[in-house]
Scaffold this active site. Structure first.
Site, PDB file in Angstrom:
ATOM      1  CG  HIS A 103     -23.777 -17.335  14.675  1.00 33.00           C
ATOM      2  ND1 HIS A 103     -22.765 -17.423  14.678  1.00 33.00           N
ATOM      3  CD2 HIS A 103     -23.779 -18.180  14.044  1.00 33.00           C
ATOM      4  CE1 HIS A 103     -22.176 -18.234  14.301  1.00 33.00           C
ATOM      5  NE2 HIS A 103     -22.403 -19.431  13.375  1.00 33.00           N
ATOM      6  CD  GLU A 105     -25.686 -14.422  19.448  1.00 38.29           C
ATOM      7  OE1 GLU A 105     -25.554 -14.918  20.498  1.00 38.29           O
ATOM      8  OE2 GLU A 105     -25.350 -15.063  18.862  1.00 38.29           O
ATOM      9  CB  CYS A 133     -19.424 -17.361  18.804  1.00 38.25           C
ATOM     10  SG  CYS A 133     -20.130 -16.568  16.928  1.00 38.25           S
ATOM     11  CB  CYS A 136     -21.591 -12.733  17.784  1.00 37.04           C
ATOM     12  SG  CYS A 136     -22.758 -13.814  16.818  1.00 37.04           S
TER      13      CYS A 136
END
Length: 164
Positions: A103, A105, A133, A136
């Site tokens: 992701h 992040e 999320c 993360c």
């Protein structure tokens, strides 16, 4: 109230496998978790803004989001900032790297750790184009991110939590 260990708390979330939790706290350490993806290459210099502000850093996260779109990945971007300086940045690399954990992040945290060392993330701010999320947030918590700010209106989500 009973005080539980970090390992017990993370396991009880049901969102992180015991293997990942043990990797984070044992021999592999956090650097092992951050070593699997090729985030934005640390070989390129980070361009620093003239006047650091939440608006400028969110704008950079959205620039990373646009880069993800240009490259054919999911539309997310993130920036890690410490003491008013960008120390890591990335776009979503889930499709590019065929890595479901890449992701924006996570990739920005990896980039910052590669550039400055994992200890440099303690007290930093994570700016993201959207709300991070649970995975993360947990990673941000583990490395000591102090605050998460997300979205076009620069919403302050406060400190990350290991259990979303």
């Amino acid at each position: 109230m009973e005080k539980r260990s970090s390992l017990t708390r993370l396991e009880s979330c049901g969102k992180v496998s015991r293997r990942k939790v043990m990797a984070a706290f044992c021999g592999i350490g956090l650097s092992g978790l951050f070593a699997t993806s090729s985030a934005a290459s640390p070989s390129h210099p980070l361009v620093q803004p003239g006047e650091p502000s939440d608006a400028v850093f969110i704008e950079r996260a959205f620039s990373m989001k646009n880069r993800a779109i240009e490259l054919g990945d999911q539309a997310y971007g993130a920036v890690v900032v410490s003491n008013g300086q960008i120390i890591g940045e990335s776009w979503s690399r889930v499709l590019l790297d065929e890595d479901p954990t890449a992701h924006a992040e996570m990739s920005a945290l990896r980039d910052a750790a590669k550039r400055s060392g994992p200890g440099a993330l303690r007290g930093a701010v994570l700016y993201s184009s959207s709300h991070p999320c649970s995975m993360c947030q947990a990673a941000a918590d583990w490395v000591g991110i102090a605050t998460m700010i997300y979205g076009g209106s620069a919403t302050n989500a406060g400190p990350p939590r290991s259990c979303g």
